[in-house]
Design an enzyme around this catalytic site. Structure first.
Site, mmCIF file in Angstrom:
data_model
loop_
_atom_site.group_PDB
_atom_site.id
_atom_site.type_symbol
_atom_site.label_atom_id
_atom_site.label_comp_id
_atom_site.label_asym_id
_atom_site.label_seq_id
_atom_site.Cartn_x
_atom_site.Cartn_y
_atom_site.Cartn_z
ATOM 1 C CB SER A 1 -43.394 44.173 -82.982
ATOM 2 O OG SER A 1 -42.660 43.184 -83.150
ATOM 3 C CD GLU B 1 -40.249 39.904 -86.457
ATOM 4 O OE1 GLU B 1 -40.649 39.897 -87.422
ATOM 5 O OE2 GLU B 1 -39.322 39.537 -86.040
ATOM 6 C CE1 TYR C 1 -47.143 40.549 -85.041
ATOM 7 C CE2 TYR C 1 -44.942 40.802 -85.391
ATOM 8 C CZ TYR C 1 -46.125 40.881 -84.391
ATOM 9 O OH TYR C 1 -45.838 41.366 -83.201
#
Ligand code: NAP
Ligand code: F7E
Length: 328
Positions: free
Chosen positions: A124, A126, A148
């Protein structure tokens, strides 16, 4: 011989689009599903009878070994995760167990049962978090900003480690935000499109959001699953950024979504502290150059088309013109 693919997270947004893509390519599709008290196949209801379901959970390695032994897939797409950033702050350990250690459990099960399996890990953007380079590319140093994001960094590196240690054909897609009418209602894009539809139909008057200045590189999920498949068709496993190369703020998303139905977002959006995060990712914008050159991948849906598609779908859903999430 038909190819066989196992998808973890098949009940999620990406799982549904990837299952459609692989069925269209004449794969046998095995969908791993965890036990839930009510069946949650809304996103795959239209293709459910063409999928073989296999019970399993990323928290339980024996169940993963069993699924692999029974179905012997050629390709495994690991899309399952606790994927909501906000929840990762309130459930950091569960997020780590699923989104980080779950990847090791699955890679280890592959190593034990059939090391020739080709593996895709859903990494990801992120992971870039507090970005140290703009735009972000495969070599950009990682600086996650949430439990996360930290869990995804672990999943990314354990995938590389199993590739280097055991020679597995394991690839990571470093995917930037991708959305669709099948996006979960808690994510900001769908929260906005659904909120706009509710307001347009007179069922709500306001939409409460957090940070309107956050910028994301938003694409269409249906385009992004094509890149996942393309990675596993390469002779050599590798890591790829998948993104549009454009960034837009949450505020811009609101402007387009409300104006599409003749409304002004300023009359309805209310900023609410409850939706702010302990640490924010302010700006993401990816460089998809490697995916374009090596995989021949190009996004097809523009930002404006994506916003309008989501608003139109939520209007149709709320008006009762659609009865499931099989569109578009
Ligand atoms: P999603 O809609 O939240 O779907 C997540 C899936 O994971 C669901 O099918 C869920 O099953 C399953 N799952 C959760 N915990 C599990 C467990 N312990 N064992 C087995 N399955 C479990 O996510 P998505 O948007 O499709 O994203 C797919 C993947 O890409 C995720 O790994 C996500 O973190 C990653 N990713 C997403 C984006 C994005 O913008 N969408 C960007 C980069 C990376 P239930 O239906 O039973 O809950
Ligand atoms: O937030 C801001 C919020 O929750 C986007 C996941 O798929 O993409 C997703 O993670 C931005 C953030 O997605 C609200 O603060 C403002 O800056 O839609 P989101 P995300 O956190 O970017 C990545 C690539 C993944 O991998 C993840 O799995 O929007 N924002 N107001 C809000 N966000 C939410 N959810 N709700 C609000 O009211």
């Amino acid at each position: 011989m038909k190819k066989r693919a196992l998808i973890t997270g098949i009940t999620g947004q990406d799982g549904s689009y990837l299952a459609e893509l692989l069925l269209a390519k004449d794969y046998d599709v095995i969908g791993m599903v965890r036990r839930t008290s009510t069946v949650n196949y809304e996103r795959i209801a239209h293709i459910q009878d063409r999928i073989t379901f296999a019970p399993g959970d990323l928290l339980d390695e024996a169940s993963l070994i069993e699924v692999l032994r029974e179905h012997r897939p050629d390709e495994v797409y690991n899309l399952a995760a606790q994927s909501f950033v906000q929840t990762s702050f309130s459930q950091p350990v569960l997020t780590g167990e699923t989104t980080a250690l779950g990847v090791t459990r699955l890679l280890d099960a592959i190593r034990i049962v059939d090391p020739d399996v080709r593996f895709y890990q859903a990494s990801s953007s992120e992971m870039f978090g507090k970005v140290v380079e703009v735009p972000q590319r495969e070599t950009t140093p990682l600086y996650p900003r949430s439990p996360y994001g930290v869990a995804k960094v672990y999943g990314h590196w354990i995938t590389i480690n199993y590739r280097e240690s055991y020679g597995l054909h394991a690839s990571s897609g470093m995917l930037f935000n991708h959305e669709s009418p099948r996006r979960g209602l808690e994510f900001v894009t769908r929260k906005i499109s659904h909120g706009v539809a509710q307001i347009k139909l007179g069922r709500e008057s306001e939409l409460r959001l957090g940070n309107l200045e956050a910028q994301r590189d938003w694409g269409f999920a249906g385009d992004y699953v094509e890149a996942m498949w393309a990675m596993l068709q390469r002779d050599e496993p590798d890591d790829y950024v998948v993104a549009t190369g454009e960034t837009h703020s949450v505020r811009e998303f609101c402007e387009i979504a409300f104006s599409h139905v003749g409304l002004d977002y300023d009359d309805h959006v209310v900023v609410d502290e409850r939706f702010m995060r302990p640490a924010e990712v302010d700006l993401l914008v990816g460089d998809p150059g490697k995916a374009r050159t090596v995989l021949g991948w190009e996004p097809q849906v523009s930002f404006r088309q994506l916003v309008e598609m989501m608003v139109d779908a939520d209007l149709a859903l709320l008006r009762g013109d659609l009865n499931d999430l099989s569109h578009p």
